[in-house]
Design an enzyme around this catalytic site. Structure first.
Site, PDB file in Angstrom:
ATOM      1  N   GLU A 281      14.324 -14.606   1.588  1.00 48.54           N
ATOM      2  CA  GLU A 281      14.658 -15.613   2.609  1.00 48.54           C
ATOM      3  C   GLU A 281      13.745 -16.828   2.452  1.00 48.54           C
ATOM      4  O   GLU A 281      14.054 -17.916   2.914  1.00 48.54           O
ATOM      5  CB  GLU A 281      14.454 -15.042   4.024  1.00 48.54           C
ATOM      6  CG  GLU A 281      15.456 -13.996   4.442  1.00 48.54           C
ATOM      7  CD  GLU A 281      15.020 -13.293   5.746  1.00 48.54           C
ATOM      8  OE1 GLU A 281      14.163 -13.831   6.489  1.00 48.54           O
ATOM      9  OE2 GLU A 281      15.538 -12.189   6.012  1.00 48.54           O
TER      10      GLU A 281
ATOM     11  N   ASP B 198       0.821  -1.200   0.000  1.00 46.94           N
ATOM     12  CA  ASP B 198       0.000   0.000   0.000  1.00 46.94           C
ATOM     13  C   ASP B 198       0.867   1.269   0.000  1.00 46.94           C
ATOM     14  O   ASP B 198       1.844   1.348   0.739  1.00 46.94           O
ATOM     15  CB  ASP B 198      -0.857  -0.031   1.269  1.00 46.94           C
ATOM     16  CG  ASP B 198      -1.911   1.042   1.291  1.00 46.94           C
ATOM     17  OD1 ASP B 198      -2.808   1.002   0.443  1.00 46.94           O
ATOM     18  OD2 ASP B 198      -1.834   1.927   2.177  1.00 46.94           O
TER      19      ASP B 198
HETATM   20  C1  NOJ Z   1      -4.276   3.087  -0.918  1.00 42.82           C
HETATM   21  C2  NOJ Z   1      -5.416   2.143  -0.750  1.00 42.82           C
HETATM   22  O1  NOJ Z   1      -5.662   1.498  -1.964  1.00 42.82           O
HETATM   23  C3  NOJ Z   1      -6.591   2.960  -0.244  1.00 42.82           C
HETATM   24  O2  NOJ Z   1      -7.801   2.240  -0.272  1.00 42.82           O
HETATM   25  C4  NOJ Z   1      -6.260   3.439   1.137  1.00 42.82           C
HETATM   26  O3  NOJ Z   1      -7.309   4.277   1.596  1.00 42.82           O
HETATM   27  C5  NOJ Z   1      -4.957   4.237   1.126  1.00 42.82           C
HETATM   28  N1  NOJ Z   1      -3.911   3.607   0.382  1.00 42.82           N
HETATM   29  C6  NOJ Z   1      -4.447   4.432   2.531  1.00 42.82           C
HETATM   30  O4  NOJ Z   1      -3.981   3.241   3.056  1.00 42.82           O
END
Ligand code: NOJ
Length: 547
Positions: A259, A207
């Site tokens: 790993e 993310d």
């Molecule tokens: C990107 C994610 O796809 C989204 O849904 C989220 O709100 C933000 N990052 C924050 O984590």
């Protein structure tokens, strides 16, 4: 003979947003046992991997992207045993499992942050990015620099009364950024990664990975606006996004992954020009992430010229053995069918490109049956991003917004059947978000039986991809001399050459493919191949084997 490329370089990934997939226990919220109960849908569709949006413990203010315990499952989604069963059941069916790793930030209710915020001297005082800032003439706190959050309008700094300091929140205010310069944070997070790899997951989607490390000296971003993958930015994020430290972190994380052998993978959610993003994969020769999303197709206009340009750019920036990752929609952006005005012919053309281009194809749940944005006014948004935007731009509250802003609209329950609530949850239960009213025509049950449905077309394409060496392993040759509204590329394998042609224009087109060409699949019964020439009605695509 050439060695076959690794599994992930040509895989197809299906994104499950668990909250909206299947509710197995009748609380209106999807859950992990629900996902397990529908794994056969993925197998029948023909995808090779499953990516699950977060289901870890969380206050759910950002529906799982605000984690309060990375090592446990949120009770509304199930238990650790359910997560294990999901991994095992997916593997039993030959599906790889990719979890979502939120490394940039935790929830502000994570015990680490609660402790960190309590004082400037506690053991976790430096686990997050804290900064002094200054004071204005009236003594009010002023943030340390001009950084904006990824939402653009709000600033990236949040004031803490307890510490009388600012903390960095690159996304929403309740998602404080972890301090990746702190060795204890690294050790703890890498161990957590090892825990899940030890449980058998095949990889992670990372993310907002490009926001993990900002400029250590906290220098200002350049104040001029820019555009990344169709999203306007109010400033150029030269000090906050894709910093050298982020590229180095990709290499460190790769070492942890390795790993566990060569088959575990990292797929980055990163934003920027593809020429920059390739550094996440290979930085001065050091291996980093295996794959990065290339988001430009999510914003591009439906046009042969636009798509040809993107394909050429991605082939240039991610040449073999690198693999571009194509995506048409996800839980944050508009449904692709809604972007093309609900025209199913165009959705079939897009499906053809997605499944036959070189590299990785990522599908979002419901894309395969043509789910569309389910309009929900901004005033009713559950999405915290939409709520934040509404606070900053209240004048937008009564307007139908540019689609991407209320993410609820693309998170409506998966449409399994024509039953009430689309078979997502029991009929007497209210789903957490309303279902779309097109559920009678757009559901898995009815489309499985229909040879002309979008679902059947996706199945055909994914089966072809699995069968044909050229579509998996072959290089891509993009034709430069086609008519303006046409896309043509060849996939050239060791033993076969396959051509993909698409007509994105409003009039019929004909193209010579050469004697001996045979049609493998066509998006419309009106497509034909006679005496080496293919005929394509408007907004159709075909795949043919060249003789
Ligand atoms: C990107 C994610 O796809 C989204 O849904 C989220 O709100 C933000 N990052 C924050 O984590």
């Amino acid at each position: 003979m050439r060695a076959a490329s690794p599994w992930w370089a040509s895989t197809s990934i299906y994104q499950v947003y668990p909250r909206s997939f299947v509710d197995s226990n009748g609380d209106g919220i999807g859950d992990l046992p629900g996902v397990v109960s529908r794994l056969d849908h993925l197998v029948d569709l023909g995808v090779k991997a499953l990516w699950l949006s977060p289901f870890f413990r969380s206050p759910q203010r950002d529906f799982g992207y605000d984690i309060s315990d990375y090592r446990d499952v949120a009770p509304e989604y199930g238990t650790l045993d359910d997560a294990q069963r999901l991994i095992d059941e997916a593997h039993r069916r030959g599906l790889a499992v990719i979890f979502d790793l939120v490394l940039n930030h935790t929830s502000d209710q994570h015990p680490w942050f609660v402790e960190s915020r309590a004082s400037r001297t506690n053991p976790r005082a430096d686990w997050y990015v804290w900064a002094e800032g200054s004071r204005d003439r009236r003594g009010r706190p002023v943030p340390p620099n001009n950084w904006r959050s990824e939402l653009q309008l709000p600033r990236a700094w949040q004031w803490s009364h307890e510490r009388q300091q600012w903390y960095l929140a690159s996304f929403l205010s309740f998602q404080p950024d972890l301090n990746w310069r702190n060795p204890s944070v690294r050790a703890e997070m890498f161990d957590m990664v090892r825990m899940w790899l030890g449980r058998g997951v095949d990889g992670f989607r990372l993310d907002i990975f490009g926001s993990c490390m900002q400029d250590a000296a906290l220098r200002d971003n350049a104040p001029w606006p820019t555009l990344y993958a169709g999203i306007p930015r109010v400033q150029t994020p030269n000090r906050t996004l894709n910093t050298d430290d982020c590229f180095a972190l990709a290499g460190d994380l790769r070492a942890v992954c390795d790993e566990f052998g060569p088959d575990r993978i990292l797929l980055g959610e990163v934003f920027g020009p593809s020429s920059v993003l390739r550094r996440y994969v290979s930085d001065g020769g050091r291996a980093g992430l295996h794959l990065v999303f290339l988001f430009d197709f999510l914003a591009a206009r439906y046009s042969a010229t636009a798509y040809r340009g993107l394909i050429a750019r991605f082939e240039r920036d991610f040449p073999p053995p690198m693999a571009p990752t194509y995506v048409l929609e996800n839980h944050d952006r508009a449904r692709s069918l809604s972007r093309v005005g609900g025209d199913l012919r165009k959705a079939r053309v897009l499906a053809t490109l997605l499944c036959t281009l070189r590299g990785v194809a990522v599908l979002y749940q419901g894309q395969e049956i043509g789910m569309e944005n389910r309009y929900i006014p901004l005033a009713d948004a559950k999405d915290p991003m939409a709520q934040t935007v509404a606070r900053h731009l209240p004048e937008w509250l009564n307007q139908r917004l540019p689609e991407r802003l209320n993410r609820d609209e693309v998170r409506s329950p998966m449409q399994w059947t024509a039953a009430p609530h689309a078979g997502f949850c029991p009929p007497d239960v209210a789903p957490w978000l309303p279902t779309h009213d097109n559920v009678l025509q757009r559901n898995v049950e009815s489309q499985v039986r229909d040879p002309d449905s979008l679902l059947t077309w996706y199945r055909t394409l994914l089966a072809l991809r699995a069968e044909r060496e050229a579509l998996r392993e072959g290089r891509l040759e993009l034709a430069a001399d086609t008519a303006r509204h046409v896309i043509r590329y060849d996939r050239v394998g060791e033993h076969e050459r396959i051509v993909v042609v698409a007509n994105l224009g409003d009039s019929l087109t004909e193209m010579r493919l050469g004697e001996g060409a045979t049609l493998l699949a066509a998006s419309d019964p009106g497509c034909g191949l006679n005496n080496g020439a293919v005929t394509l009605p408007p907004h159709t695509a075909a795949v043919a084997l060249l003789g």
